[in-house]
Design a protein around this motif. Structure first.
Motif, mmCIF file in Angstrom:
data_model
loop_
_atom_site.group_PDB
_atom_site.id
_atom_site.type_symbol
_atom_site.label_atom_id
_atom_site.label_comp_id
_atom_site.label_asym_id
_atom_site.label_seq_id
_atom_site.Cartn_x
_atom_site.Cartn_y
_atom_site.Cartn_z
ATOM 1 N N SER A 62 92.340 17.645 -25.812
ATOM 2 C CA SER A 62 91.322 17.561 -24.701
ATOM 3 C C SER A 62 92.154 17.620 -23.337
ATOM 4 O O SER A 62 91.598 17.930 -22.228
ATOM 5 N N LYS B 123 88.790 7.161 -23.769
ATOM 6 C CA LYS B 123 88.899 6.951 -25.178
ATOM 7 C C LYS B 123 88.087 8.112 -25.971
ATOM 8 O O LYS B 123 88.499 8.712 -26.850
ATOM 9 N N GLN B 124 86.863 8.584 -25.432
ATOM 10 C CA GLN B 124 86.100 9.452 -26.016
ATOM 11 C C GLN B 124 86.470 10.843 -25.820
ATOM 12 O O GLN B 124 86.487 11.584 -26.554
ATOM 13 N N TYR C 295 94.283 3.870 -22.080
ATOM 14 C CA TYR C 295 94.052 4.523 -23.614
ATOM 15 C C TYR C 295 94.819 5.681 -23.819
ATOM 16 O O TYR C 295 94.889 6.122 -24.795
ATOM 17 N N HIS D 43 98.619 10.160 -29.766
ATOM 18 C CA HIS D 43 97.285 10.677 -29.678
ATOM 19 C C HIS D 43 97.195 12.242 -29.880
ATOM 20 O O HIS D 43 98.311 12.806 -29.598
ATOM 21 N N ASP D 44 96.211 12.630 -30.195
ATOM 22 C CA ASP D 44 95.915 14.129 -30.138
ATOM 23 C C ASP D 44 95.365 14.411 -28.835
ATOM 24 O O ASP D 44 94.346 14.035 -28.539
ATOM 25 N N LEU E 171 89.536 11.588 -25.509
ATOM 26 C CA LEU E 171 90.858 11.820 -26.376
ATOM 27 C C LEU E 171 90.046 12.294 -28.125
ATOM 28 O O LEU E 171 90.547 13.275 -28.663
ATOM 29 N N GLU E 172 89.202 11.261 -28.433
ATOM 30 C CA GLU E 172 88.498 11.775 -29.763
ATOM 31 C C GLU E 172 87.787 13.084 -29.867
ATOM 32 O O GLU E 172 87.743 13.699 -30.885
ATOM 33 N N ALA E 173 87.415 13.438 -28.643
ATOM 34 C CA ALA E 173 86.503 14.891 -28.402
ATOM 35 C C ALA E 173 87.357 16.221 -28.959
ATOM 36 O O ALA E 173 86.996 17.074 -29.466
ATOM 37 N N LYS E 174 88.833 15.937 -28.744
ATOM 38 C CA LYS E 174 89.638 17.183 -28.800
ATOM 39 C C LYS E 174 89.056 18.358 -28.426
ATOM 40 O O LYS E 174 88.983 19.375 -28.976
#
Lengths: 253, 253
Positions: free
Chosen positions: B155, B217-218, B146, B151-152, B220-223
């Motif tokens: 996190s 994955k979550q 992942y 990616h940003d 990464l998305e949480a930033k």
């Protein structure tokens, strides 16, 4: 009174070897101090292999006698709390009171690492001998074959040795390559003072073309230290294990 | 005025990282001092990767400008004479005057080593993170997948980061086993402050069952730094190489 056996690992870089010396940090001194801090007893450990300054170990052996009721296997973690992080007890158990780590039939294995690169690598400086230039490993292997077996190793020990007999048996002597490192792994029933380091220095000189492999046979026959090669420096050397052949270190249940 | 590029290796154990700090030994300070002793010039090196305290490197890059007539390739051995043995120049050459080691398109590779044994090994203490208990490497590999890609990584960086953008590209992220060591090898176009250590800490927590692999994955998305895992300690981390993709570090002939 119970006898406890310790399996000891250490980074020998900052120590003046195993044996207690006035005003110099040694492995033995640190073990005695940790046991004193844990049990309150003034004990002296007896070591199997009294390694030199700068030499490292995994699986070295020490014993001590104690009145403490701490179970044998609990000394591992209990003593590690009192030891500097350069010394670690790997295992511990109770043995019979007549077990002596040096008066036994043992097989010891040592490993010597040589870093063969143009410039040294700082991360390896305390654990390898840095040797530049080309080294013929095949020639080292040829020379190693003459060392294996029972021989008088008088030519391969420091003249200051106090050993009564200089006859020892070498069960195996491997020369291995691992990336830019050359590893010499030697197993024997005992080693004279500086013996592994003189064998290593000699094998490296064979690899560099200074001696022919078959000349090692004459070195052994000469029984004269001046005939063999140089003494490799201490930091490349690690004791990697001691086997007690007669099993006289059996755990007390 | 000529610009010299240095390839630098160091054991970071005793240093407060790369960057000069008041009253603390740093790699940068030692390099500046060695150049001053060699050439008599008061220069400041510019580093490619300003590693943290306790972090090691092979192949880090530094440049400096000099009026000296010493040929570029001779700086390797000349500077090593003035450096402590924990810092080694591995290579050196002259580059064009507009080469800047950080304002370039690069691919950096880091390696993180975890020692997974019951008791720590003293010889490895400055180069590994000692983690006890069972670790599921297959789960770590699943989680690692992942991370690969663009990616940003907000996190996965220290909240104190000064980076304008937290988007980075990871080209590869391998999880390997070598005896009792787990090696995490990661290659990217850049790394945020503490990013490799937070990725490592998170992957180890996945391996220990604290997080499911797909939860990365979550993360990464949480930033949000608080969502990702722990920061692994510095001593397991080594910068193992920097590639200059556009070849703007070509040797001046």
């Amino acid at each position: 009174m119970r006898r406890i056996k310790l399996i000891v690992a250490y980074d020998g870089t900052e120590y003046s070897g195993w044996q207690i010396q006035p005003e110099a940090p040694t492995i033995e001194m640190c073990l005695d101090k940790a046991i004193r801090e844990l049990t309150g007893e003034n004990v002296h450990v007896t070591g199997a292999s009294r390694t030199d300054a700068g030499v490292h170990a995994y699986g070295n052996v020490a014993v001590f006698d104690t009145e403490s009721t701490i179970p044998g296997d609990r000394f591992t973690f209990a003593l590690n709390r009192f030891l500097p992080d350069s010394i670690v007890i790997q295992d511990s158990w109770e043995v019979s009171g007549d077990f002596h780590p040096r008066h036994c039939n043992t097989r010891k294995t040592y490993e010597y690492r040589i870093l063969n690169t143009v410039v040294p690598l700082p991360q390896k400086r305390n654990f390898t001998w840095h040797v530049t230039g080309s080294i013929d490993i095949e020639k080292m292997k040829e020379a190693a074959a003459y060392i294996v077996g029972e021989h008088d190793f008088k030519s391969f020990c420091c003249v200051r040795t106090q050993a009564e007999s200089t006859v020892r048996t070498i069960y195996s002597l491997e020369v291995l390559q691992e990336g830019s490192e050359i590893i010499i792994r030697i197993k024997g029933n005992g080693f004279l003072y500086n013996m592994v380091r003189i064998i290593t220095g000699t094998l490296i000189q064979v690899g560099k073309g200074r001696f022919k492999p078959e000349y090692v046979k004459q070195m052994l026959e000469a029984k004269d230290r001046t005939v063999a090669g140089q003494t490799a420096p201490p930091q490349g050397l690690t004791l990697v294990g001691i086997e007690y052949v007669d099993n006289d270190d059996a755990r007390v249940v």
